[in-house]
Design an enzyme around this catalytic site. Structure first.
Site, PDB file in Angstrom:
ATOM      1  N   GLU A  16      -8.953  32.625  36.191  1.00 31.12           N
ATOM      2  CA  GLU A  16      -8.493  32.262  34.642  1.00 31.12           C
ATOM      3  C   GLU A  16      -8.629  30.767  33.882  1.00 31.12           C
ATOM      4  O   GLU A  16      -9.671  30.701  32.748  1.00 31.12           O
ATOM      5  CB  GLU A  16      -7.254  32.946  34.082  1.00 31.12           C
ATOM      6  CG  GLU A  16      -7.300  34.519  34.618  1.00 31.12           C
ATOM      7  CD  GLU A  16      -5.853  35.020  34.152  1.00 31.12           C
ATOM      8  OE1 GLU A  16      -5.052  34.519  35.000  1.00 31.12           O
ATOM      9  OE2 GLU A  16      -5.908  36.116  33.349  1.00 31.12           O
ATOM     10  N   GLU A  61      -4.346  39.904  41.846  1.00 29.38           N
ATOM     11  CA  GLU A  61      -2.935  40.478  40.464  1.00 29.38           C
ATOM     12  C   GLU A  61      -3.560  42.317  41.653  1.00 29.38           C
ATOM     13  O   GLU A  61      -2.498  42.108  41.274  1.00 29.38           O
ATOM     14  CB  GLU A  61      -3.971  40.445  39.341  1.00 29.38           C
ATOM     15  CG  GLU A  61      -4.009  39.425  39.233  1.00 29.38           C
ATOM     16  CD  GLU A  61      -4.964  37.812  39.242  1.00 29.38           C
ATOM     17  OE1 GLU A  61      -5.579  38.341  40.229  1.00 29.38           O
ATOM     18  OE2 GLU A  61      -4.759  37.163  38.290  1.00 29.38           O
TER      19      GLU A  61
HETATM   20  C1  1HE Z   1       0.975  29.741  47.132  1.00 32.08           C
HETATM   21  C2  1HE Z   1       0.057  29.719  46.361  1.00 32.08           C
HETATM   22  C3  1HE Z   1       0.677  30.718  45.313  1.00 32.08           C
HETATM   23  C4  1HE Z   1      -0.599  29.423  48.064  1.00 32.08           C
HETATM   24  N1  1HE Z   1       1.746  30.564  44.818  1.00 32.08           N
HETATM   25  N2  1HE Z   1       2.519  29.650  46.762  1.00 32.08           N
HETATM   26  N3  1HE Z   1      -2.909  34.040  43.737  1.00 32.08           N
HETATM   27  C5  1HE Z   1      -3.044  34.790  44.679  1.00 32.08           C
HETATM   28  O1  1HE Z   1      -2.583  35.958  45.546  1.00 32.08           O
HETATM   29  C6  1HE Z   1      -3.156  33.330  45.978  1.00 32.08           C
HETATM   30  C7  1HE Z   1      -2.213  33.580  47.061  1.00 32.08           C
HETATM   31  N4  1HE Z   1      -3.463  32.706  47.860  1.00 32.08           N
HETATM   32  C8  1HE Z   1      -4.079  32.244  48.985  1.00 32.08           C
HETATM   33  O2  1HE Z   1      -4.674  34.048  49.319  1.00 32.08           O
HETATM   34  C9  1HE Z   1      -4.204  31.108  49.992  1.00 32.08           C
HETATM   35  O3  1HE Z   1      -3.043  30.790  49.890  1.00 32.08           O
HETATM   36  C10 1HE Z   1      -5.386  30.078  49.985  1.00 32.08           C
HETATM   37  C11 1HE Z   1      -6.433  31.705  49.891  1.00 32.08           C
HETATM   38  C12 1HE Z   1      -5.793  30.447  48.385  1.00 32.08           C
HETATM   39  C13 1HE Z   1      -5.899  29.036  50.182  1.00 32.08           C
HETATM   40  O4  1HE Z   1      -5.016  29.986  51.792  1.00 32.08           O
HETATM   41  P1  1HE Z   1      -4.779  28.292  53.123  1.00 32.08           P
HETATM   42  O5  1HE Z   1      -5.097  29.099  53.998  1.00 32.08           O
HETATM   43  O6  1HE Z   1      -5.415  27.730  52.453  1.00 32.08           O
HETATM   44  O7  1HE Z   1      -3.075  28.295  52.705  1.00 32.08           O
HETATM   45  P2  1HE Z   1      -1.663  28.801  52.668  1.00 32.08           P
HETATM   46  O8  1HE Z   1      -0.875  28.574  54.420  1.00 32.08           O
HETATM   47  O9  1HE Z   1      -2.206  30.652  52.341  1.00 32.08           O
HETATM   48  O10 1HE Z   1      -1.097  28.050  51.705  1.00 32.08           O
HETATM   49  C14 1HE Z   1      -0.150  27.456  51.751  1.00 32.08           C
HETATM   50  C15 1HE Z   1       0.806  27.034  51.180  1.00 32.08           C
HETATM   51  O11 1HE Z   1       0.620  26.984  49.492  1.00 32.08           O
HETATM   52  C16 1HE Z   1       2.062  28.424  51.594  1.00 32.08           C
HETATM   53  O12 1HE Z   1       2.723  27.363  51.025  1.00 32.08           O
HETATM   54  P3  1HE Z   1       4.448  27.422  52.294  1.00 32.08           P
HETATM   55  O13 1HE Z   1       5.421  26.190  52.332  1.00 32.08           O
HETATM   56  O14 1HE Z   1       4.210  27.772  53.636  1.00 32.08           O
HETATM   57  O15 1HE Z   1       3.541  26.202  53.145  1.00 32.08           O
HETATM   58  C17 1HE Z   1       1.495  29.169  50.255  1.00 32.08           C
HETATM   59  O16 1HE Z   1       2.713  30.062  50.314  1.00 32.08           O
HETATM   60  C18 1HE Z   1       1.216  28.247  48.997  1.00 32.08           C
HETATM   61  N5  1HE Z   1       0.942  29.203  48.080  1.00 32.08           N
HETATM   62  N6  1HE Z   1      -1.036  30.044  46.904  1.00 32.08           N
HETATM   63  C19 1HE Z   1       2.577  30.418  45.715  1.00 32.08           C
HETATM   64  N7  1HE Z   1      -0.767  31.276  44.320  1.00 32.08           N
HETATM   65  C20 1HE Z   1      -1.321  33.585  35.020  1.00 32.08           C
HETATM   66  S1  1HE Z   1      -1.343  35.731  35.235  1.00 32.08           S
HETATM   67  C21 1HE Z   1      -2.051  34.728  37.357  1.00 32.08           C
HETATM   68  C22 1HE Z   1      -1.218  35.642  37.413  1.00 32.08           C
HETATM   69  C23 1HE Z   1      -2.382  35.690  39.269  1.00 32.08           C
HETATM   70  O17 1HE Z   1      -2.964  34.134  39.220  1.00 32.08           O
HETATM   71  S2  1HE Z   1      -1.819  36.552  41.089  1.00 32.08           S
HETATM   72  C24 1HE Z   1      -2.476  35.414  42.176  1.00 32.08           C
HETATM   73  C25 1HE Z   1      -1.666  34.922  43.080  1.00 32.08           C
END
Ligand code: 1HE
Length: 262
Positions: A116, A136
């Protein structure tokens, strides 16, 4: 005064400080956008220094942006959810309909709210590591950062529906093919290319850039007859600027650059 936020770096580049380089700087959370970061984007774009003529947005670490910070979502009821979405709209509106064109330098994940944000920019440069998704759909939520308006403008409602229904992920090549990015460059070079494009954009007459950002998307939504009229008004205003007259004179007198074959 340059803005100073913990998760958003701000630098001025170029010999006349005409490029603002804005970097999401929360790499341990993959630049997930919490409320603080969304407000920082809003305030930064609202208060760009007067020297700035183009901006570049990028993300630090392995990914551009993992979208909404999901850890903040679980606390919200419907009313708070509505306000939250409106906050995103206000922030990304400052990016899309602000004072200067914005180039996004993309790599790694450009997902959910990250897409977005990217779609509120005017030019997207993706490196070969880029991938796009709208998780989402599979997380039981909906886009809330303007994606339902802006993403179909880039790729059409059918492709966005497919991405959300099926969790489809586009790689960098397919992303360029369908219109998610206008440029595809080798891995690690998106920022250099984005800065090069921003420098070129910054050398245009500011009123022409402003007309492109503000008139074109509005004309696209107007009936054709209104669009022609808006175009005539915009064209008259832009050509009246002294800078436009000087640039045309430069060309006619042999000083302006010729258009070269690409
Ligand atoms: C997060 C987030 C997040 C990572 N919110 N903490 N977005 C998503 O559903 C995407 C979610 N994220 C992922 O699918 C993956 O993290 C990635 C593909 C982006 C990256 O993968 P990777 O292996 O490099 O990293 P990771 O191990 O998954 O994440 C590292 C840390 O970032 C980990 O936290 P930690 O404390 O365990 O180290 C994750 O929890 C954290 N993290 N992404 C919170 N999104 C205005 S409305 C918009 C609506 C949306 O955007 S919904 C889609 C949300």
């Amino acid at each position: 005064m340059t803005p100073n936020f913990p998760d958003l770096s701000f630098e001025l580049r170029g010999d006349q400080q005409q490029i603002a380089l804005i970097t999401l700087n929360r790499p341990t959370k993959r630049n997930a956008l919490n409320d603080g970061l969304v407000m920082a984007l809003r305030d930064t774009f609202q208060n760009l220094p007067a020297s700035v003529r183009a901006a570049v947005v990028t993300g630090s670490g392995e990914h551009f942006c993992a979208g909404l910070d999901l850890s903040e979502l679980k606390e919200r009821d419907a009313g708070a959810g509505l306000q939250h979405s409106r906050l995103w709209h206000a922030a990304l509106n400052e990016v899309e309909r602000g004072r200067v064109p914005v180039v996004a330098a993309l790599h790694g994940a450009v997902v959910g709210g990250g897409l977005e944000l990217a779609s509120s920019c005017h030019v997207r440069v993706a490196d070969a590591s880029t991938f796009y998704a709208l998780p989402e759909g599979t997380r039981g939520i909906f886009v809330g950062g303007g994606g339902s308006v802006r993403i179909p403008r880039l790729i059409g409602a059918a492709r966005m529906t497919d991405m959300m229904l099926t969790g489809r992920v586009y790689n960098a090549e397919d992303g360029e093919r369908v219109g998610l990015s206008q440029y595809l460059v080798p891995q690690g070079t998106a920022l250099d290319k984005a800065l090069e494009l921003a420098t070129r954009i910054a050398s245009n007459a500011p009123l022409t850039n402003y007309a492109l950002m503000h008139a074109l998307p509005r004309i696209a939504e107007q009936p054709a007859d209104h669009g022609f009229f808006t175009e005539a008004l915009m064209s008259a205003i832009v050509q009246d600027a002294p800078e436009a007259k000087a640039r045309v004179r430069d060309f006619l007198e042999g000083r302006g650059a010729k258009v070269k074959k690409g």
